[in-house]
Design an enzyme around this catalytic site. Structure first.
Site, PDB file in Angstrom:
ATOM      1  N   LYS A   1     -18.181 -59.593 -42.697  1.00 17.13           N
ATOM      2  CA  LYS A   1     -17.803 -60.830 -42.020  1.00 17.13           C
ATOM      3  C   LYS A   1     -18.050 -62.069 -42.885  1.00 17.13           C
ATOM      4  O   LYS A   1     -17.410 -63.091 -42.697  1.00 17.13           O
ATOM      5  CB  LYS A   1     -18.523 -60.927 -40.677  1.00 17.13           C
ATOM      6  CG  LYS A   1     -18.030 -59.839 -39.736  1.00 17.13           C
ATOM      7  CD  LYS A   1     -18.443 -60.002 -38.306  1.00 17.13           C
ATOM      8  CE  LYS A   1     -17.678 -59.053 -37.410  1.00 17.13           C
ATOM      9  NZ  LYS A   1     -18.009 -57.619 -37.603  1.00 17.13           N
TER      10      LYS A   1
HETATM   11  C1  LIG Z   1     -17.222 -56.504 -37.223  1.00 18.81           C
HETATM   12  C2  LIG Z   1     -17.499 -55.211 -37.915  1.00 18.81           C
HETATM   13  C3  LIG Z   1     -16.577 -54.140 -37.906  1.00 18.81           C
HETATM   14  C4  LIG Z   1     -15.278 -54.180 -37.124  1.00 18.81           C
HETATM   15  O1  LIG Z   1     -14.329 -55.071 -37.637  1.00 18.81           O
HETATM   16  P1  LIG Z   1     -13.092 -55.566 -36.748  1.00 18.81           P
HETATM   17  O2  LIG Z   1     -12.422 -56.616 -37.538  1.00 18.81           O
HETATM   18  O3  LIG Z   1     -13.708 -56.094 -35.472  1.00 18.81           O
HETATM   19  O4  LIG Z   1     -12.230 -54.382 -36.483  1.00 18.81           O
HETATM   20  C5  LIG Z   1     -16.891 -53.002 -38.635  1.00 18.81           C
HETATM   21  N1  LIG Z   1     -18.055 -52.898 -39.310  1.00 18.81           N
HETATM   22  C6  LIG Z   1     -18.967 -53.891 -39.335  1.00 18.81           C
HETATM   23  C7  LIG Z   1     -20.244 -53.696 -40.081  1.00 18.81           C
HETATM   24  C8  LIG Z   1     -18.732 -55.091 -38.643  1.00 18.81           C
HETATM   25  O5  LIG Z   1     -19.650 -56.071 -38.674  1.00 18.81           O
END
Ligand SMILES: *Cc1c(COP(=O)(O)O)cnc(C)c1O
Length: 472
Positions: free
Chosen positions: A114
């Site tokens: 993120k």
């Molecule tokens: C947010 C997240 C995901 C999922 O991603 P999306 O864009 O919501 O599909 C997968 N792995 C981790 C570690 C995350 O923080």
């Protein structure tokens, strides 16, 4: 060239990039998508080979911004955002087996993918607010990763106050410390006596409070913000080009929750990147895998797993894909979303499902397979992987093809989920050096009742936007 964005539900005004950036959700409840997909030709894509990540980011993001932010400022933001990563490549590839690669997206300040979106988003928001002489109060709920990434990205900005709600006692110690040790008086971590769903319900209530929303200029940073998707398109380009694109096709497997990350892969394909298959990997919360298998999108109760960032009931960004595969028929999307709200389920039309299956495949894992995959990765590749990444690796293994490189996305650093890694391997992954002070830093957070009124009162007495107006 100005770029316009349209709502997937067709009843909100078309907006430019910066308005979409600040709005998040469209006023009709829909999600914004570009009116037309910008294209990059084979020569432009080939020219990305060997360039620094920040420069590719500028080239990929620029056509979506459509002149709303000037080039020099955008280039500086890309350099600044991606200069804060621990690895010079920002998103390096590691070879696991011939034609099987791991794309490491966890070298950012909070060790989760993120950061790749949030670091750039925060700089774009800050820039837009300065240009408009405006302020914003960011409110969000988190089950762990989003809150930390948002706080890290938005702290220290003069025109932004941040309030992040998390369920007291229910986020991991590292996740909590990432939110509570900034030392920034305008970043507020609020521990709510309730669950993540309670936190989210409070945030929704505050956003629905029109008076508060206007007075405090509330803004959101959840995964439906279009600018987050745009930033995530970049690493599909850098990875595919490193493996031979545009001359060669590349497949990707993506640990998926809200469908934001994998939709960015779809966007890269629409822009002209030769992406073969996009494989959706889910844990037991497998609404998307079931939808591809049955043609029906049906809500189920969210189950707690060792990959909590994928424990979702509704996969919000899937609406963007539904809009595309239904020929951009906003009425059809409104119909499906209406059905979902009414009955918890809707059918995907057969031709739309066929289009989805032309680009996507899906698989799910259970907890035993996730742990077994962490163990196997240690043994076969000598790598410690986090449980989200393990879900992706397990599913990628079923879909990899002999002649096409498969890239599995690694979405979190193993040190962020040490208990699951220990359970599977008997080893505790070490925190990267720059986070070594995290465990001793002073924590600062406010514990509040599970009550929207109490949270509202706290925010109103601490946000600078309100105080400035009261002084006036
Ligand atoms: C947010 C997240 C995901 C999922 O991603 P999306 O864009 O919501 O599909 C997968 N792995 C981790 C570690 C995350 O923080």
């Amino acid at each position: 060239m100005p770029v316009k964005y349209v709502s997937s539900r067709g009843e909100a005004p078309a907006l430019g990039f910066v308005d979409v950036l600040l709005a998040g959700l469209a006023s009709d409840g829909g999600l914004y998508v570009p009116e037309t997909w910008p294209k990059l030709g084979a020569d432009a894509i080939a020219a990305f080979a060997g360039r620094p990540y920040a420069e590719v980011a500028f080239e990929v993001v620029r056509p979506f911004v459509g002149g709303d932010i000037d080039d020099a400022a955008l280039a500086a933001m890309c350099r600044d955002a991606y200069g804060r990563f621990d690895h010079p490549a920002v998103a390096p590839l590691t070879e696991l087996e011939p034609n099987f690669w791991l794309l490491e997206l966890f070298h950012g300040p909070t060790l989760a993918f993120k950061d790749l979106a949030m670091q750039l988003l925060a700089r774009m928001v800050d820039h837009a607010l300065k240009a408009r002489r405006a302020r914003i109060t960011i409110i969000g709920a988190t089950s762990g990763d989003t809150g930390g990434a948002a706080i890290e990205a938005f702290r220290g900005k003069d025109n932004i106050d941040v309030f992040i709600l998390f369920p007291h006692g229910r986020v991991s110690p590292i996740q909590q410390r990432q939110m509570t040790t900034t030392g920034d008086p305008h970043v507020h971590a609020l521990a709510i006596d309730g669950s993540f769903d309670d936190c989210q319900a409070i945030v929704k209530k505050l956003f629905a409070d029109r008076d508060m929303r206007a007075r405090l200029a509330l803004g959101g940073v959840n995964s439906i913000n279009w600018a987050r998707i745009v930033a995530q398109i970049v690493y599909y380009f850098t990875a595919a080009v490193a493996l031979g694109a545009p001359k060669r096709q590349v497949d990707f497997t993506v640990p998926t929750g809200n469908f934001g990350d994998i939709f960015a892969g779809y966007a890269a394909k629409r822009m002209g990147l030769p992406v073969g298959r996009l494989v959706i990997a889910t844990n037991q919360n497998d609404i998307l895998a079931r939808t591809l298998a049955t043609g029906r999108y049906t809500l189920a109760d969210a189950v707690a797993t060792r990959s909590p960032s994928m424990d979702i009931q509704v996969s919000s960004n899937f609406e963007r894909l539904l809009f595309e595969v239904n020929g951009r028929d906003a009425g059809a999307v409104r119909g499906m979303m209406g059905e979902l709200a009414k009955s918890g389920s809707f059918a995907v039309a057969p031709d739309a499902l066929a289009k989805i299956k032309a680009d996507f495949a899906a698989g799910r894992t259970d907890e035993a397979e996730t742990l077994a995959t962490i163990k196997r990765a240690r043994k076969e590749y000598g790598l410690l992987v986090d449980p989200h990444t393990a879900v992706g690796l397990a599913v990628a293994g079923r879909f990899k093809r002999a002649d096409t490189p498969m890239v599995a996305l690694a979405t979190a650093h193993p040190a962020k989920f040490p208990d699951a890694v220990f359970e599977a391997t008997g080893e505790r992954p070490a925190l990267p050096a720059r986070l070594s002070t995290l465990s001793s830093a002073k924590e600062n957070y406010s514990r509040l009742a599970n009550d929207a009124g109490a949270v509202k009162a706290f925010i109103e007495s601490h946000a600078r936007t309100v105080r400035a107006e009261e002084k006036a």
